[in-house]
Design a protein around this motif. Structure first.
Motif, PDB file in Angstrom:
ATOM      1  N   ASN A 323     -10.147 -10.104  17.622  1.00 44.45           N
ATOM      2  CA  ASN A 323      -9.787 -10.808  16.370  1.00 44.45           C
ATOM      3  C   ASN A 323     -11.238 -11.842  16.101  1.00 44.45           C
ATOM      4  N   ALA A 324     -11.697 -12.402  17.187  1.00 44.57           N
ATOM      5  CA  ALA A 324     -12.760 -13.171  17.121  1.00 44.57           C
ATOM      6  C   ALA A 324     -14.014 -12.707  16.633  1.00 44.57           C
ATOM      7  N   TYR A 325     -14.338 -11.612  17.265  1.00 43.29           N
ATOM      8  CA  TYR A 325     -15.361 -10.495  16.813  1.00 43.29           C
ATOM      9  C   TYR A 325     -15.184 -10.225  15.277  1.00 43.29           C
ATOM     10  N   ASP A 326     -13.999  -9.709  14.951  1.00 44.73           N
ATOM     11  CA  ASP A 326     -13.929  -9.503  13.406  1.00 44.73           C
ATOM     12  C   ASP A 326     -14.152 -10.536  12.606  1.00 44.73           C
ATOM     13  N   ALA A 327     -13.572 -11.796  13.027  1.00 47.52           N
ATOM     14  CA  ALA A 327     -13.665 -13.009  12.107  1.00 47.52           C
ATOM     15  C   ALA A 327     -15.327 -13.183  11.977  1.00 47.52           C
ATOM     16  N   MET A 328     -16.227 -13.073  12.893  1.00 47.89           N
ATOM     17  CA  MET A 328     -17.407 -13.636  12.892  1.00 47.89           C
ATOM     18  C   MET A 328     -18.377 -12.359  12.157  1.00 47.89           C
ATOM     19  N   GLY A 329     -17.610 -11.005  11.989  1.00 48.97           N
ATOM     20  CA  GLY A 329     -18.486 -10.050  11.109  1.00 48.97           C
ATOM     21  C   GLY A 329     -19.656  -9.494  11.690  1.00 48.97           C
ATOM     22  N   PRO A 330     -20.416  -8.597  10.771  1.00 50.43           N
ATOM     23  CA  PRO A 330     -21.627  -8.245  11.590  1.00 50.43           C
ATOM     24  C   PRO A 330     -22.778  -8.945  11.815  1.00 50.43           C
ATOM     25  N   ASP A 356     -14.424 -18.809  18.060  1.00 50.82           N
ATOM     26  CA  ASP A 356     -15.400 -18.149  17.470  1.00 50.82           C
ATOM     27  C   ASP A 356     -16.029 -19.278  16.635  1.00 50.82           C
ATOM     28  N   THR A 357     -17.100 -18.528  15.812  1.00 50.96           N
ATOM     29  CA  THR A 357     -17.787 -19.451  14.926  1.00 50.96           C
ATOM     30  C   THR A 357     -17.607 -18.602  13.546  1.00 50.96           C
ATOM     31  N   GLY A 358     -16.500 -17.902  13.131  1.00 50.91           N
ATOM     32  CA  GLY A 358     -16.141 -17.392  12.202  1.00 50.91           C
ATOM     33  C   GLY A 358     -15.799 -18.496  10.877  1.00 50.91           C
ATOM     34  N   PRO A 359     -15.251 -17.731   9.937  1.00 50.06           N
ATOM     35  CA  PRO A 359     -14.823 -18.672   8.854  1.00 50.06           C
ATOM     36  C   PRO A 359     -13.493 -19.493   9.206  1.00 50.06           C
ATOM     37  N   GLY A 360     -12.877 -19.337  10.234  1.00 46.00           N
ATOM     38  CA  GLY A 360     -11.607 -19.953  10.579  1.00 46.00           C
ATOM     39  C   GLY A 360     -10.476 -19.537   9.955  1.00 46.00           C
ATOM     40  N   GLY A 397       4.794 -19.080  28.235  1.00 44.71           N
ATOM     41  CA  GLY A 397       3.661 -19.874  27.887  1.00 44.71           C
ATOM     42  C   GLY A 397       3.593 -20.346  26.456  1.00 44.71           C
ATOM     43  N   SER A 398       2.663 -20.783  25.796  1.00 44.96           N
ATOM     44  CA  SER A 398       2.349 -21.174  24.460  1.00 44.96           C
ATOM     45  C   SER A 398       1.052 -20.999  23.975  1.00 44.96           C
ATOM     46  N   ILE A 399       1.130 -20.758  22.599  1.00 44.77           N
ATOM     47  CA  ILE A 399      -0.205 -20.279  22.087  1.00 44.77           C
ATOM     48  C   ILE A 399      -0.226 -21.124  20.729  1.00 44.77           C
ATOM     49  N   ARG A 400      -1.328 -21.495  20.089  1.00 44.52           N
ATOM     50  CA  ARG A 400      -1.589 -22.292  19.086  1.00 44.52           C
ATOM     51  C   ARG A 400      -3.132 -22.025  18.667  1.00 44.52           C
ATOM     52  N   VAL A 401      -2.960 -22.345  17.315  1.00 46.21           N
ATOM     53  CA  VAL A 401      -4.465 -22.118  16.505  1.00 46.21           C
ATOM     54  C   VAL A 401      -4.982 -23.401  16.322  1.00 46.21           C
ATOM     55  N   GLU A 402      -6.147 -23.645  16.190  1.00 44.77           N
ATOM     56  CA  GLU A 402      -6.852 -24.868  15.944  1.00 44.77           C
ATOM     57  C   GLU A 402      -8.012 -24.693  15.171  1.00 44.77           C
ATOM     58  N   SER A 403      -8.742 -25.882  14.620  1.00 40.70           N
ATOM     59  CA  SER A 403     -10.006 -25.596  13.947  1.00 40.70           C
ATOM     60  C   SER A 403     -11.233 -25.397  15.056  1.00 40.70           C
ATOM     61  N   GLY A 404     -12.161 -25.003  14.570  1.00 47.90           N
ATOM     62  CA  GLY A 404     -13.476 -24.801  15.715  1.00 47.90           C
ATOM     63  C   GLY A 404     -13.865 -26.168  16.077  1.00 47.90           C
ATOM     64  N   GLY A 405     -14.910 -26.171  16.780  1.00 50.40           N
ATOM     65  CA  GLY A 405     -15.399 -27.358  17.402  1.00 50.40           C
ATOM     66  C   GLY A 405     -16.817 -27.703  16.676  1.00 50.40           C
ATOM     67  N   GLU A 406     -17.325 -26.884  15.949  1.00 48.57           N
ATOM     68  CA  GLU A 406     -18.714 -27.332  15.288  1.00 48.57           C
ATOM     69  C   GLU A 406     -18.405 -27.516  13.878  1.00 48.57           C
ATOM     70  N   GLY A 407     -18.490 -28.925  13.534  1.00 46.96           N
ATOM     71  CA  GLY A 407     -18.401 -28.993  12.216  1.00 46.96           C
ATOM     72  C   GLY A 407     -16.917 -28.399  11.488  1.00 46.96           C
ATOM     73  N   GLN A 408     -15.783 -28.080  12.457  1.00 50.29           N
ATOM     74  CA  GLN A 408     -14.772 -27.597  11.782  1.00 50.29           C
ATOM     75  C   GLN A 408     -14.792 -26.229  11.288  1.00 50.29           C
ATOM     76  N   ARG A 409     -15.985 -25.609  11.874  1.00 44.83           N
ATOM     77  CA  ARG A 409     -16.034 -24.143  11.652  1.00 44.83           C
ATOM     78  C   ARG A 409     -15.717 -23.482  12.901  1.00 44.83           C
ATOM     79  N   GLY A 410     -14.877 -22.148  12.520  1.00 46.19           N
ATOM     80  CA  GLY A 410     -14.271 -21.333  13.286  1.00 46.19           C
ATOM     81  C   GLY A 410     -13.061 -21.289  13.473  1.00 46.19           C
ATOM     82  N   ALA A 411     -12.382 -20.626  14.450  1.00 50.59           N
ATOM     83  CA  ALA A 411     -11.131 -20.963  14.781  1.00 50.59           C
ATOM     84  C   ALA A 411     -10.926 -20.976  16.453  1.00 50.59           C
ATOM     85  N   ARG A 412      -9.851 -21.752  17.077  1.00 53.77           N
ATOM     86  CA  ARG A 412      -9.876 -21.943  18.443  1.00 53.77           C
ATOM     87  C   ARG A 412      -8.308 -21.621  18.695  1.00 53.77           C
TER      88      ARG A 412
END
Length: 429
Positions: A323-330, A356-360, A397-412
């Motif tokens: 999913n991270a690869y797909d989000a970042m695209g080509p 990742d550093t995709g659109p989030g 366990g547990s899983i959650r999604v957050e905003s990325g770390g670089e200026g709120q870019r991407g998904a974590r």
């Protein structure tokens, strides 16, 4: 010093001004210096909030110094010999103010300074015409002791009030954190219930769909063989039927994977080893598509072993990395994978972050992203993250999604996996 600040003016300040006005009209009435000094004391009193706002670190010290100076000046303009002035209680004002703003030891120092200012009148030249008896010194000592007693009583009350306020704030923070964890647990429980219900439904539908698909596919292949070169259009259409049937069959297989009960075979595993296998698997499959993806690894040393199903946990990490690869695209980007001990005494285990550093992920989808058929991909089905969630739930366990770390870019994506009982006991000891 207390962080609490007085409002600009309140009814108690008004009452204080009225009391100072009462002192102003008492004898000596026509002593203009006394009235001006009392006016200055009143101005300092109502300006405390303003002074503290502009000098938060030293404002309280300025206030106490001003009050000591003005109290000393007032004693000198009351028509009596300074040390014997009936206005000596004015020194309670700086003493109580210091007790309100400072720690106990600092309050004692300020009280000593106020007492020294009062005792400075022992050196008043006007006292040369008077004999200071031992009773006078005793009275002076009593007054000074009362200064210290008042300072300690007020300061004790203020310190206790601060302590209680701090306890209430800590309790409020604890309750807020508990409520947040409870909401997360309730959301996970609701999600697990939805997944279970949808899994049962998907299993029934998938079995019912697979049989007709097999018939359609077999018929299309036989039709393609029979027509051969005689009817190219019909042969091409039969090929379309066969290829779309294969696509539907793959979709049905994903439904079955989602619906199939998880058969966990847990054994202590090194999380970083499984992560590396997942990274290598995705990198080999995607090297022709996303060659510009840069992978950053941050693995904490000496991580505790985690009871995992090796195959299922690797499948979950592979899905997240894909999913991270797909989000970042080509155009590629940066994929950060971290593994560290979890924070918190009640959560012994490992926390894995895949960023990742995709659109989030849009904020409105973060609560639903793990539900079936919810996807941000144009061609996605929306079962990948649902399967990941089921696998993580199966490991408790547990899983959650957050905003990325670089200026709120991407998904974590943050995955918590609890440690084994043996590791947790060893860590506690």
């Amino acid at each position: 010093m207390s962080e609490q600040k007085r409002p600009a003016i309140n009814w108690m300040d008004v009452l204080g001004l009225l009391l100072l006005a009462g002192l102003a009209v008492l004898p000596p009435v026509f002593e203009i210096h006394k009235q001006l000094t009392l006016l200055a004391i009143g101005m300092v009193q109502v300006s405390e909030g303003w002074i503290l706002a502009r000098a938060p670190r030293r404002g309280a010290a300025y206030i106490v110094l001003l009050k000591i100076a003005l109290a000393t000046l007032l004693i000198d303009h009351t028509g009596e010999v300074g040390i014997n002035s009936s206005y000596y209680p004015i020194f309670y004002l700086p003493v109580v103010t210091a007790a309100e703003y400072f720690s106990p030891w600092a309050t004692l120092l300020w009280t000593a300074l106020a007492s020294a200012a009062y005792c400075s009148y022992l050196f008043d030249p006007a006292l040369r015409d008077f004999e200071v008896t031992s009773e006078s010194y005793t009275l002076l000592a009593m007054r000074i002791l009362f200064f210290f007693l008042a300072a300690m009583v007020v300061n004790r009350f203020v310190v206790e009030n601060r302590r209680q306020t701090r306890l209430y704030q800590e309790l409020a923070e604890t309750l807020a954190e508990t409520n947040r964890k409870l909401e997360q647990a309730q959301e996970q429980a609701r999600r697990s219930e939805r997944l279970a219900a949808l899994g049962q439904m998907s299993a029934g539908l998938a079995h019912e769909i697979r049989n007709p698909l097999g018939v359609i596919k077999g018929s299309a292949e036989m039709l393609h063989q029979k027509l051969g070169e005689g009817n190219p259009l019909a042969s091409e259409l039969a090929g379309y039927i066969s290829s779309e049937t294969n696509r539907l069959s793959a979709l049905v297989t994903r439904f079955l994977d989602f619906a199939r009960p998880l058969q966990m075979e847990l054994a202590p595993q090194e999380v970083t080893t499984i992560l590396e296998r997942a990274l290598q698997s995705v990198a080999l499959a995607r090297k022709d598509e996303n060659g510009s993806v840069r992978v950053e690894r941050q693995y904490e040393s000496n991580l505790p072993p985690i009871p995992l199903d090796e195959s299922l946990s690797e499948q979950a990490f592979v899905n997240l990395i894909q999913n991270a690869y797909d989000a970042m695209g080509p155009n590629g980007g940066t994929l950060r994978v971290t593994a560290a001990r979890s924070n918190g005494a009640s959560r012994d285990g490992v926390e894995v972050r895949i960023e990742d550093t995709g659109p989030g992920v849009p904020a409105e989808l973060r609560e639903q992203i793990f539900n079936p058929f919810v996807t941000t991909k144009k061609t996605g089905v929306g079962l990948g993250l649902s399967i990941v969630s089921r696998i993580i739930d199966g490991h408790h366990g547990s899983i959650r999604v957050e905003s990325g770390g670089e200026g709120q870019r991407g998904a974590r994506f943050v995955v918590f996996l609890p440690a084994s009982a043996e590791a947790a006991a060893a860590r506690a000891s």
